[in-house]
Design a protein around this motif. Structure first.
Motif, PDB file in Angstrom:
ATOM      1  N   LEU A   1      11.316  42.405 -23.764  1.00  0.00           N
ATOM      2  CA  LEU A   1       9.819  42.529 -23.959  1.00  0.00           C
ATOM      3  C   LEU A   1       9.065  41.001 -24.125  1.00  0.00           C
ATOM      4  CD1 LEU A   1       9.894  45.343 -26.823  1.00  0.00           C
ATOM      5  CD2 LEU A   1       9.547  45.276 -24.214  1.00  0.00           C
ATOM      6  N   VAL A   2       8.044  41.069 -23.763  1.00  0.00           N
ATOM      7  CA  VAL A   2       7.110  39.963 -23.559  1.00  0.00           C
ATOM      8  C   VAL A   2       5.876  40.316 -24.448  1.00  0.00           C
ATOM      9  CG1 VAL A   2       6.140  38.044 -22.198  1.00  0.00           C
ATOM     10  CG2 VAL A   2       8.037  39.195 -21.460  1.00  0.00           C
ATOM     11  N   GLY A   3       5.490  39.318 -25.330  1.00  0.00           N
ATOM     12  CA  GLY A   3       4.194  39.668 -26.003  1.00  0.00           C
ATOM     13  C   GLY A   3       2.973  38.658 -25.128  1.00  0.00           C
ATOM     14  N   ILE A   4       1.861  39.327 -25.368  1.00  0.00           N
ATOM     15  CA  ILE A   4       0.697  38.697 -24.862  1.00  0.00           C
ATOM     16  C   ILE A   4      -0.295  38.357 -25.905  1.00  0.00           C
ATOM     17  CG2 ILE A   4      -1.060  38.899 -22.908  1.00  0.00           C
ATOM     18  CD1 ILE A   4       0.903  40.779 -21.513  1.00  0.00           C
ATOM     19  N   GLY A   5      -0.721  37.176 -25.819  1.00  0.00           N
ATOM     20  CA  GLY A   5      -1.633  36.559 -26.706  1.00  0.00           C
ATOM     21  C   GLY A   5      -2.783  35.914 -26.267  1.00  0.00           C
TER      22      GLY A   5
ATOM     23  N   LEU B   1      -3.946  33.027 -20.934  1.00  0.00           N
ATOM     24  CA  LEU B   1      -3.183  33.844 -22.077  1.00  0.00           C
ATOM     25  C   LEU B   1      -1.931  33.075 -22.468  1.00  0.00           C
ATOM     26  CD1 LEU B   1      -3.403  37.373 -20.109  1.00  0.00           C
ATOM     27  CD2 LEU B   1      -4.758  36.516 -22.022  1.00  0.00           C
ATOM     28  N   THR B   2      -1.584  33.396 -23.669  1.00  0.00           N
ATOM     29  CA  THR B   2      -0.202  33.078 -24.023  1.00  0.00           C
ATOM     30  C   THR B   2       0.965  33.951 -23.991  1.00  0.00           C
ATOM     31  OG1 THR B   2      -1.356  31.525 -25.688  1.00  0.00           O
ATOM     32  CG2 THR B   2       1.144  31.968 -26.147  1.00  0.00           C
TER      33      THR B   2
ATOM     34  N   GLY C   1      11.801  33.790 -27.739  1.00  0.00           N
ATOM     35  CA  GLY C   1      10.853  33.060 -28.558  1.00  0.00           C
ATOM     36  C   GLY C   1      10.027  31.956 -27.997  1.00  0.00           C
ATOM     37  N   GLY C   2      10.386  31.632 -26.729  1.00  0.00           N
ATOM     38  CA  GLY C   2       9.505  30.577 -26.133  1.00  0.00           C
ATOM     39  C   GLY C   2       8.268  31.121 -25.783  1.00  0.00           C
ATOM     40  N   ARG C   3       7.300  30.000 -25.486  1.00  0.00           N
ATOM     41  CA  ARG C   3       5.915  30.600 -25.177  1.00  0.00           C
ATOM     42  C   ARG C   3       5.623  29.719 -23.925  1.00  0.00           C
ATOM     43  NH1 ARG C   3       2.243  31.902 -30.154  1.00  0.00           N
ATOM     44  NH2 ARG C   3       3.679  32.876 -31.419  1.00  0.00           N
ATOM     45  N   SER C   4       4.716  30.283 -23.154  1.00  0.00           N
ATOM     46  CA  SER C   4       4.045  29.643 -22.090  1.00  0.00           C
ATOM     47  C   SER C   4       2.733  30.202 -21.891  1.00  0.00           C
ATOM     48  CB  SER C   4       4.832  29.912 -20.904  1.00  0.00           C
ATOM     49  OG  SER C   4       4.884  31.242 -20.297  1.00  0.00           O
TER      50      SER C   4
END
Length: 91
Positions: free
Chosen positions: A85-89, A6-7, A13-16
């Motif tokens: 908040l953290v988005g999950i992609g 998952l992203t 704005g960072g992604r992991s």
């Protein structure tokens, strides 16, 4: 055992990427969700521990990578406030 990546989109704005050795993670975290950091920490920890136990049940040993992912998730989450908040992609 199917793996899942998952992203995570962090409040800055960072992604992991978040790796799981089992699809059980999708019962707790799903692409398209937005969760507070606190909720991500709770659900992510539970999901990764369950994934590691599924590996143990199938192969006779826990998944050390899932343990490392949990440690990394908690470390990343500690940089933000509980209600951010953290988005999950999908990866």
């Amino acid at each position: 055992m199917p793996e899942v990546e998952l992203t995570l989109e962090w409040p800055d704005g960072g992604r992991s990427r978040l790796y799981s050795p089992s699809t059980v993670i999708l019962e707790h975290l799903a692409p398209g969700q937005t969760l507070s950091v606190a909720e991500l920490r709770t659900r992510g920890t539970l999901a990764l521990r369950q994934a590691s136990e599924r590996v143990r049940a199938r192969y006779g040993f826990a998944c050390t990578r899932a343990d490392e992912e949990e440690r990394r998730l908690l470390e990343q989450a500690s940089r933000f406030g509980e209600q951010e908040l953290v988005g999950i992609g999908s990866a």
